[in-house]
Every structure is written in structure tokens, then in C-alpha cells.
Design a protein around this motif. Structure first.
Motif, PDB file in Angstrom:
ATOM      1  N   MET A   1      -9.612  -2.549  -5.275  1.00 15.58           N
ATOM      2  CA  MET A   1     -10.506  -2.531  -6.507  1.00 15.58           C
ATOM      3  C   MET A   1     -11.844  -3.111  -5.904  1.00 15.58           C
ATOM      4  N   ALA A   2     -11.880  -4.331  -5.365  1.00 12.03           N
ATOM      5  CA  ALA A   2     -12.953  -4.962  -4.887  1.00 12.03           C
ATOM      6  C   ALA A   2     -13.754  -4.091  -3.682  1.00 12.03           C
ATOM      7  N   ASP A   3     -12.890  -3.549  -2.901  1.00  6.25           N
ATOM      8  CA  ASP A   3     -13.674  -2.729  -1.993  1.00  6.25           C
ATOM      9  C   ASP A   3     -14.239  -1.311  -2.596  1.00  6.25           C
ATOM     10  N   PHE A   4     -13.711  -0.892  -3.705  1.00  8.77           N
ATOM     11  CA  PHE A   4     -14.063   0.331  -4.430  1.00  8.77           C
ATOM     12  C   PHE A   4     -15.295   0.126  -5.045  1.00  8.77           C
ATOM     13  N   PHE A   5     -15.528  -1.116  -5.475  1.00 10.11           N
ATOM     14  CA  PHE A   5     -16.687  -1.431  -6.263  1.00 10.11           C
ATOM     15  C   PHE A   5     -17.840  -1.834  -5.293  1.00 10.11           C
TER      16      PHE A   5
ATOM     17  N   ALA B   1     -12.611  -6.975 -10.048  1.00  8.05           N
ATOM     18  CA  ALA B   1     -11.325  -6.655  -9.475  1.00  8.05           C
ATOM     19  C   ALA B   1     -10.458  -7.720  -9.892  1.00  8.05           C
ATOM     20  N   HIS B   2     -10.693  -8.989 -10.071  1.00  7.50           N
ATOM     21  CA  HIS B   2      -9.552  -9.742 -10.715  1.00  7.50           C
ATOM     22  C   HIS B   2      -9.265  -9.556 -12.126  1.00  7.50           C
ATOM     23  N   VAL B   3     -10.353  -9.241 -12.783  1.00  3.71           N
ATOM     24  CA  VAL B   3     -10.184  -8.900 -14.288  1.00  3.71           C
ATOM     25  C   VAL B   3      -9.443  -7.641 -14.534  1.00  3.71           C
TER      26      VAL B   3
END
Length: 541
Positions: A382-386, A479-481
Motif C-alpha cells: 500500500m505504501a508503495d502504491f501511494f 498504509a498503516h491506517v
């Protein structure tokens, strides 16, 4: 070259321990390390170290013979080393002696006695072999570099300068200039003034000038200082505020950098005190003080003649280089591992084909603290996607930033092994203080900063407006949320934007209404960013 020896596999070396000894002109050092077999090769993990400041070069008389006093002190140190290594076998230990033993007329007598006390052979290596081993060691533990690197090592009696590519030295030289010999030659009375400092600097320049054209012609992308002198200078620059602007990270001062500006300010401090005994600087150790002027003069001369502007610092490269040499001789056997989760995920994302060895180190650290690999995959993807949706800023190294984001996703929860309360602080502390060869001090601090800030209130973080990783922190926190449920359920399309005033995310209203837990988390996240005066807009569609 260090002579090759017939090695025999013994019960002792099945524990994977090796010992490296450097009998230098200023200090005698010993390192005991465990070999770890990683997917990309081997890594030596330091288990124990011993160091004695014998300053052997200072014990040479006019006839180049070691004095009885210096010999007695040096042999006492070797006796302690030998006692520590009593359970080691010959194929676990490598001991090298450097410049002072190359020039001392009575070196053989000393070595014969020292080998009896140590219990292992001691090799007096040439200047070129010392340079080769220094480069090999630095190539494994220095910050990662694409292209050629210059390694500069100021010893007590000699200085080694090497350019190499990868793990292979291309151009190497050993010059007869060192921090002990120069300090004795130009600052023997402890007096420091413009005249004797200039004389020391000019003497170093004369030696470096002879080889400088070849080095400048070959060129390099990274300069590394590997000696005790380089590390001491970098620490003094950092601890005494001589390095200019701070790095603006939410962790302690990183240090580990030498600049021309810092060198000149350090020189100014020395000249103003006029005598070495009156020098009072934070972090200046008593055993380093007498040899600092000579080492500093050599370092300034190198920066001037070779055109160095910025130098990163690493650990004692000769010790590590000798260990790699010993391990290669021992033919310990191939020990391959399957590709790790970090590299597998990174390749799956398809961002880079050539994975550097730091992935193995991070994975090793994470597994030591029982990382939840399934949760890591969720957060990292998710972090990479953002991050992919955010603009690449001027001078941003997006490839390196993507790696930092992946590693932060992997390590952010390692502090749970200490305590659930404020676990992100424990995670950041572990990362800040871990041995991570291949990382620059700055990148290690940035990684710790991301982990520290991935969760919790932003207004409690000591982050200045100049903090360079706001966009990475945004991606990691978001991503954590959205992954906090630790489920592999499908998420809606989330679009993110960044502008000079803050961030904006677009998400399905219908989906949020069905997921009030995540909706609460996003609203709280927006509130936390607004408390530090960043705009955080959630647009529903």
C-alpha cells in the motif's frame, strides 16, 4: 599478499567465529565476528572487540629500531589478545602487521616473540596489500555506491588511498605519512601554530601530489574514510557543531560526515588553543588528542589535492578485509539461502532488478524481532502504491527512497518485542543503534525517523519544517491506517495527491460507511496532520 595456509575444518570453527587482528602503528585492534550466510553473500557480525593504543610508531628511534619501552607495552597487548583466542584454531584467525613493522629494523625479533604470545602467525604485509585489504573491507561495510569509490585510510605511519569498483580495487597506493609520525615530526612539543601546521600540510601535499593526477583521471562517485583518524574527525565535527546545517531528522545527530567546511573549522579550533593539551572539544578522547594535529593536516591536504568535498565514514576496513580474505581461504563451503521476503516482494513490485545486500541485513534484523511478514506485505504494497502517485521532487533519489519505505514497512513493529506502549520509539532506537553495514549514517537515521513517525501523534515528533521525508511518512502512515485490521480483505481505490500545503486523498464514501474503524483512523490522521499545520483533505466520491 597474505600467504595462503592449509586449513582444516575443526569443531571450533563450526561455530562460525573468526578473529582478525590489526597490529597498526597507532593502535593494536582485534575483532571477533560471526559469519552469517545471506542470500547475496556473507556478512560478518561483530561479537567482540579489543583495542590498545600502543602508538608503536612513536617508539621508533633514529635508527628505526623499536624501543624497549614500546616493545614491552605492545607485547603486553598481544598477550591479552592471545589469551582471548585460546580456543580458536589456526583457520579462524588472521593477524597482520603494518607500516611500523615494515620499517623497523628489529621487527623480526618482535614478531617472533609476538607469535609465541599470540599463538598464531603474524603476517607483515606490504603497503599495497594493506591498501587492497582496506578496500575489500570498505567495499562490504561502507554505504552503498553505484560506480567507483575512493577509500582513504590514515594510519599511524602510513596512509592508503584506493579507488575501486564493487569489491575490486582498481588503483591503490600506500604513502609514508601517518597521524603518529606527522604529529611527532611537526607537533612534538604539543604546540600548534600556523607555521608548523602549514609545514605538516605541505609535507602531506608533496606526497599526495605525486599520485593525484592518476586518481583524478580515474575519478570516483563516493569518498570513504575508513581509519580511526577519519572517524575521530567526523565525530568531532558532528559533536561540536562544525558541520553546518543539521539534517532535520527526528532522531539524534547522525555524524559520520567530513566536509571541507568542517575541516577548516576544526583546524581553526586547534590553532586558537595553541597547545594540544589545552584543546577541549566534545568527544575528543585522551588517546586521540596527541595524534589529532598530524592526522588533521593529512586529511586537509587530501581534500585539497584530490578535490574531495564530502567524505562518508565507515568502520575499520582492514579488520573486515582481512576477515573476508581469511574466509575465502578457508573454503567454508557454499551456504545459499532462498531469496528473502523483502527481495521477493521488491521484485514482484517490479521496481529494480539488481537488489543490494542491505535487503538481507534488514530481513535479518526484522526476523530477530519476529516481524509479522503478512502484515509487512500489506503495509509495504500500500505504501508503495501511494508513493507511485506522488510527484518525484527535484533531486529526489526515488529508487533509494522506495527502498527506505520498504524497509520501514518491514521494521516498523520490531519495538513490539520490547513493549506495546510507545513501540515505535523502541523500533526507532533499535534501528538507530543497529550495525547495518552498507547504510550511510544519514540513511540509517532516515529509516529510524520513518519508523518513529509511522504511528502516533505527529506534534510530538521533533521534526523541523526542513524535514526531507514528509511524503514518505505520509505514505507509510496512510498504509498503516488502512492495513490496521491485519486482514487481506479488498480495499477500494485510494487516490492521493501532494501539494506545497499538504496532502489530499480520495476514497469511496460507500466503502468508508461500511468500514467505520478505518474511517475513524483516517479522520484521526487528518486531525494529527492539521495539528502540525499541514493540510490533510479527505474527498469522498
Amino acid at each position: 599478499m597474505i600467504p595462503s595456509r592449509k586449513t582444516v575444518q575443526s569443531p571450533e570453527n563450526l561455530n562460525g567465529l573468526y578473529a582478525s587482528i590489526d597490529l597498526g602503528s597507532n593502535s593494536f585492534r582485534m575483532m571477533i565476528a560471526k559469519v552469517n550466510y545471506l542470500a547475496t553473500g556473507i556478512q560478518f557480525q561483530t561479537i567482540d572487540t579489543l583495542r590498545d593504543t600502543v602508538r608503536l610508531a612513536g617508539g621508533l628511534n633514529q635508527d628505526n629500531e623499536l624501543s624497549e619501552e614500546s616493545t614491552t607495552k605492545a607485547l603486553a597487548a598481544i598477550l591479552r589478545f592471545g589469551d582471548r583466542l585460546r580456543s580458536f584454531s589456526p583457520n579462524q584467525v588472521v593477524a597482520v602487521a603494518t607500516n611500523t613493522f615494515r620499517v623497523a629494523r628489529n621487527a623480526k625479533k618482535f614478531i617472533d616473540e609476538a607469535e609465541k604470545l599470540l599463538g598464531f602467525p603474524i603476517d607483515v604485509i606490504s603497503g599495497n596489500e594493506e591498501a587492497r585489504l582496506i578496500y575489500i573491507g570498505a567495499s562490504y561495510i561502507a554505504p552503498m555506491c553505484v560506480g567507483k569509490r575512493l577509500v582513504f585510510d590514515i594510519g599511524g605511519g602510513s596512509t592508503e588511498i584506493i579507488i575501486g569498483d564493487g569489491h575490486e580495487p582498481k588503483l591503490l597506493e600506500s604513502l609514508p605519512i601517518g597521524c603518529v609520525s606527522f604529529s611527532q615530526r611537526f607537533f612534538s612539543e604539543g604546540i600548534i601554530d600556523e607555521e608548523n601546521f602549514k609545514a605538516a600540510q605541505n609535507a602531506a601535499l608533496k606526497e599526495i601530489k605525486a599520485i593525484a593526477p592518476f586518481y583524478r583521471k580515474m575519478g570516483w562517485e563516493q569518498a570513504i574514510g575508513s581509519s580511526g583518524t577519519a572517524r575521530a574527525i567526523a565525530e568531532l565535527i558532528a559533536l561540536n557543531g562544525l558541520s553546518g546545517e543539521p539534517h532535520n531528522l527526528p532522531v539524534e545527530e547522525t555524524g559520520g560526515i567530513i566536509t571541507r567546511h568542517g575541516l577548516e573549522l576544526l583546524k581553526k579550533n586547534l590553532l586558537e588553543t595553541k597547545h594540544i593539551e589545552r584543546l577541549s572539544l566534545l568527544g575528543l578522547k585522551a588517546d586521540r588528542k596527541p595524534v589529532l594535529p598530524g592526522g588533521l593536516a593529512i586529511m586537509i591536504a587530501a581534500f585539497e589535492e584530490l578535490g574531495i568535498e564530502h567524505m562518508e565514514i565507515t568502520e575499520a576496513a582492514l579488520l573486515f578485509g582481512s576477515l573476508h580474505h581469511l574466509h575465502n581461504q578457508s573454503k567454508h563451503g557454499a551456504n545459499t539461502k532462498k531469496k528473502g521476503i523483502l527481495k521477493t516482494l521488491f521484485n514482484a513490485i517490479g521496481k529494480q532488478e539488481n537488489i543490494d545486500t542491505r535487503y538481507d541485513l534488514i530481513e535479518q534484523l526484522g526476523k530477530r524481532f519476529n516481524v509479522d511478514e503478512a502484515q509487512f506485505k500489506r503495509v509495504s504494497q500500500m505504501a508503495d502504491f501511494f508513493l507511485d502517485q506522488l510527484p518525484t521532487f527535484k533531486k529526489e533519489d526515488r529508487k533509494n527512497n522506495r527502498k527506505l519505505l520498504t524497509w520501514a514497512s518491514f521494521l516498523n513493529e520490531i519495538g513490539l518485542a520490547v513493549s506495546r506502549a510507545d513501540y515505535q520509539k523502541h523500533s526507532a532506537y533499535i534501528i538507530s543503534n543497529a550495525d547495518l553495514p552498507g547504510f550511510s549514517r544519514l540513511d540509517q537515521a532516515r529509516l529510524a525517523g520513518l519508523v518513529l513517525g509511522h504511528n502516533g501523534k505527529l506534534n510530538k515528533l521533533p521534526i523541523s519544517p526542513g524535514y526531507i521525508d514528509w511524503h514518505l511518512l505520509f505514505c507509510l502512515r496512510l498504509a498503516h491506517v488502512v492495513s490496521r485490521k491485519r486482514e487481506n480483505s479488498a480495499l477500494p481505490l485510494i487516490k492521493v495527491e501532494q501539494n506545497p500545503k499538504g496532502f489530499k486523498l480520495k476514497i469511496s464514501k460507500a466503502w468508508l460507511e461500511k468500514n467505520p474503524f478505518i474511517q475513524f483512523g483516517l479522520n484521526k490522521e487528518a486531525s494529527d496532520w492539521k495539528k502540525i499545520e499541514w493540510k490533510y483533505e479527505i474527498e469522498l466520491f
